[in-house]
Design an enzyme around this catalytic site. Structure first.
Site, short mmCIF file in Angstrom:
data_model
loop_
_atom_site.label_atom_id
_atom_site.label_comp_id
_atom_site.label_asym_id
_atom_site.label_seq_id
_atom_site.Cartn_x
_atom_site.Cartn_y
_atom_site.Cartn_z
N GLU A 47 40.94 50.67 43.65
CA GLU A 47 41.69 49.69 42.87
C GLU A 47 42.84 50.43 42.23
OE1 GLU A 47 41.37 46.68 39.03
OE2 GLU A 47 39.51 47.46 39.92
N ASN B 211 42.75 43.54 41.65
CA ASN B 211 41.80 42.64 41.01
C ASN B 211 42.48 41.35 40.61
OD1 ASN B 211 39.42 41.72 39.91
ND2 ASN B 211 39.02 43.59 38.76
N GLU C 214 34.94 39.11 36.18
CA GLU C 214 35.24 39.03 34.75
C GLU C 214 36.49 38.19 34.44
OE1 GLU C 214 33.21 43.28 33.44
OE2 GLU C 214 35.37 43.24 33.84
N TYR D 93 26.97 53.65 38.33
CA TYR D 93 28.30 53.76 37.74
C TYR D 93 28.48 55.08 36.98
CZ TYR D 93 29.95 49.00 38.62
OH TYR D 93 30.40 47.85 39.21
N ASP E 260 37.10 53.10 31.72
CA ASP E 260 37.12 52.18 30.59
C ASP E 260 37.65 52.82 29.31
OD1 ASP E 260 35.75 50.91 32.63
OD2 ASP E 260 34.35 49.90 31.29
#
Length: 648
Positions: free
Chosen positions: A230, A271, A333, A431, A475
């Site tokens: 991504e 995304n 999301e 993850y 994140d």
């Protein structure tokens, strides 16, 4: 990080690392661990925790009852034979066909990079000591990626396809990394799952292409075959979207070419319709508007035809540089932190198209299905995340859309499989989040985790499951440097390779599995990105009329801090994205030194005439403004300062 790359040598012994204490100097740019000079087979037995009757087993070379040679993934099928294969000067790569030649040429490159010398690729009859590559389509039982390896007077790799032969050569490289005498024997090695991957969100933050190239090489070395990226490619069609974090098209072309050479399919993702702010933060006309009139920069307005046209134009632009047969649109999301009730126009759109019983979720699925149709028309298969499939829809997702399952929601993996969706396991348990959750690789290994174990459900069979992948997310963009991420990822990558190719628990303990991984090391051509080109000390950095005197100190993750007169150099200011100042033009200033502050870590990148100074987190280089200020810019926007460095 363990190097594991071992020297070319001519002794009768396999050399296997027994320490993580490394220094530079391995062939192909790898660090070189200290090692124990035990006989090869005896050392392998010790690594696996198996009983060793005598050191004479090494000389017997493949005597009956000897275990499989050490590889990752482990060989689950091994028939020992008497004798051994010896790799030495004069060895040749024998390849008679076009496909064989492709595989042999790559192997020759990798043998040279690993320090095993220059090996010619020839056609014709094989002789003692040669490595033979054979692609025989009639060997259908080997499948698309399986191979047979035989070690004896010669070393031969046979497969039904070029990809299978390639994976056989990865086993050859792993064996030669441990020594040049291999026990005689035979293996038939076939993967259990079609897709074996890693997902990287190089979104918002920028990850260096050198880091990504290392990842591609190590993935292929461990027989992983899919890299999801991504990321943002710098757009010619939409220059208003070119905020930092992007890659140039030439950078992506080079990475894709490396992936093709090493049989790693690089699947791009933009995304949508959520998390679209990197693309539409400067396009308020495409942003979803809530009932209070507030624009939502992260949400694409799926009710507007212009939004769909914008997204598909980006798909077309990505097709100029990505060659994979799949497109990932994310679809996760979309309503994170909100809900459809705040956007009544979405329900209106759904009812106008699908009738009075339609739900807002139907408008979301409609967008997914339109992207699926567009991708199919371009010869691409669509992939999405699963969390948007809440079951609150009346419109089904088009069958054939691959669903990557990471979150336990109402629609379970078994239902997705029954609805005709190829299913990939992208479990949250796999993850690694910068500054956040990290996969418990040891725990997963001890549980014999395999791709049938989804979040919320374990399936009884492999049917319909394409495979699994680990996922790396930024994140908290300043939570870890990419060198730290690489070290954290290494054990997870090797575990995933094992669990998707073969039995998930080949060794009795996790410690024995990590010893196996240390024995094979990194891929040929893997570069140690933690090296610092200057020693600790005080230096003067001069670029034109601007100079800075600073104490240089190497950080544990392979960068440097620069302690000047009034503090340590740090990027500070501007708008933060994922806790990182990613705007070009943000000033580099002297701040109170803090060893934990990753924004105070720098890379000294050698260039002609000196060094560029690149921030470890923002990946922007220091530029000297006309007024003498130090500011950060992407390399294609402003010329980076070249610093001459002299001891102060």
């Amino acid at each position: 990080m363990l190097c594991g790359r071992l020297n070319h040598h001519t002794s009768d012994e396999w050399e296997v690392p027994v320490s993580t204490d490394v220094k530079s100097g391995c062939p192909g740019g790898n660090a070189r661990p200290r090692r124990s000079r035990l006989g090869g087979l005896v050392t392998a037995l010790l690594l696996l925790g198996a009983p060793v009757s005598s050191a004479g087993a090494a000389e017997q070379g493949g005597a009956a009852g000897s275990p499989p040679p050490v590889t990752v993934p482990a060989l689950s099928d091994w028939t020992p034979e008497t004798g051994q294969y010896v790799y030495e000067r004069g060895a040749r790569l024998v390849a008679d066909g076009r496909a064989e030649r492709h595989v042999a040429d790559t192997l020759a490159d990798d043998l040279r990079a690993a320090g095993h010398g220059t090996v010619p690729v020839v056609s014709g009859g094989a002789r003692k000591g040669d490595i033979v590559v054979d692609v025989s389509p009639g060997r259908a039982a080997l499948g698309k990626e399986g191979y047979e390896l035989r070690a004896g007077a010669r070393l031969s790799v046979t497969a039904a396809t070029e990809a299978g032969a390639f994976y056989g050569t990865r086993t050859v490289l792993q064996l030669l990394a441990q020594g040049h005498r291999l026990p005689a024997g035979r293996t038939v090695d076939v993967p259990q799952y079609e897709e074996r991957g890693v997902g990287v969100c190089a979104c918002y933050v920028h990850i260096t292409t050198e880091w990504l190239e290392n990842l591609v090489r190590d993935m292929a070395y461990h027989k992983l075959n899919q890299l999801l990226l991504e990321l943002k490619v710098k757009s010619d069609a939409h220059p208003e979207a070119n905020t930092w974090g992007y890659y140039t098209k030439d950078e992506i072309r080079r990475l894709v070419a490396l992936g093709e050479k090493y049989h790693v399919s690089i699947v791009p993702e933009i995304n949508s319709p959520g998390h679209m702010d990197p693309w539409i933060e400067n396009r308020p006309d495409l942003q979803l508007t809530d009932s209070d009139g507030n624009k939502q920069p992260s949400r694409l307005d799926i009710t507007r035809p212009e939004a769909f046209a914008y997204y598909t134009s980006l798909m077309d632009e990505y097709a100029q540089v990505f060659t994979a047969g799949s497109w990932h649109m994310g679809a996760d999301e979309y309503m994170l932190g909100s809900d459809f009730a705040k956007y009544p126009q979405v329900l209106e759109y759904a009812r106008a198209k699908y009738g009075a019983d339609a739900t807002p979720q139907d408008a979301f699925i409609d967008f997914v299905n339109r992207v699926h149709s567009y991708a199919a028309d371009k010869g691409k298969k669509l992939r999405i995340w699963n969390d948007g499939l809440t079951g609150a829809n009346t419109v089904p997702v088009t069958a054939g859309t691959t669903v990557e399952h990471w979150l336990d929601v109402a629609t379970k993996p078994s239902q997705l499989r029954a609805d005709g969706h190829p299913l990939m396991n992208a479990a949250y348990a796999l993850y690694l989040v910068r500054g956040g959750f990290h996969s418990d690789t040891k725990g997963l290994y001890d549980q014999s985790w395999d791709p049938r174990s989804f979040e919320g459900e374990k399936l009884a069979s492999r049917e319909g499951i394409t495979g699994a992948k680990i996922s790396l997310w930024p994140d908290n963009g300043r939570g870890e440097t990419e060198n730290e991420v690489a070290e954290d990822t290494d054990p997870a990558l090797r575990h995933l390779a094992q669990a998707t190719w073969g039995p998930p628990h080949p060794d009795a303990t996790y410690a024995q599995f990590t010893a196996r991984a240390a024995a094979v090391g990194h891929a040929p051509g893997w570069r140690d990105l933690t090296r610092v080109p200057v020693a600790n000390g005080t230096y003067t950095f001069r670029s034109g009329a601007r100079s800075v005197t600073a104490e240089v100190e190497r950080t544990p993750d392979g960068y440097v801090t620069l302690r000047a007169a009034n503090g340590c150099l740090e990027v500070r200011g501007g708008k933060l994205t994922l806790n990182v100042p990613l705007q070009p033009g943000v000033e580099v200033s002297e701040q109170a030194c803090d060893d934990a502050n990753t924004l105070q870590r720098w890379q000294l990148a050698p260039v002609k005439g000196g060094y560029r100074l690149v921030n470890a987190i923002t990946q922007m280089a220091v530029h000297v403004s006309d007024g003498g200020r130090l500011v950060q810019y992407p390399p294609d926007q402003r010329g980076a300062a070249v610093w001459k460095v002299t001891a102060a």
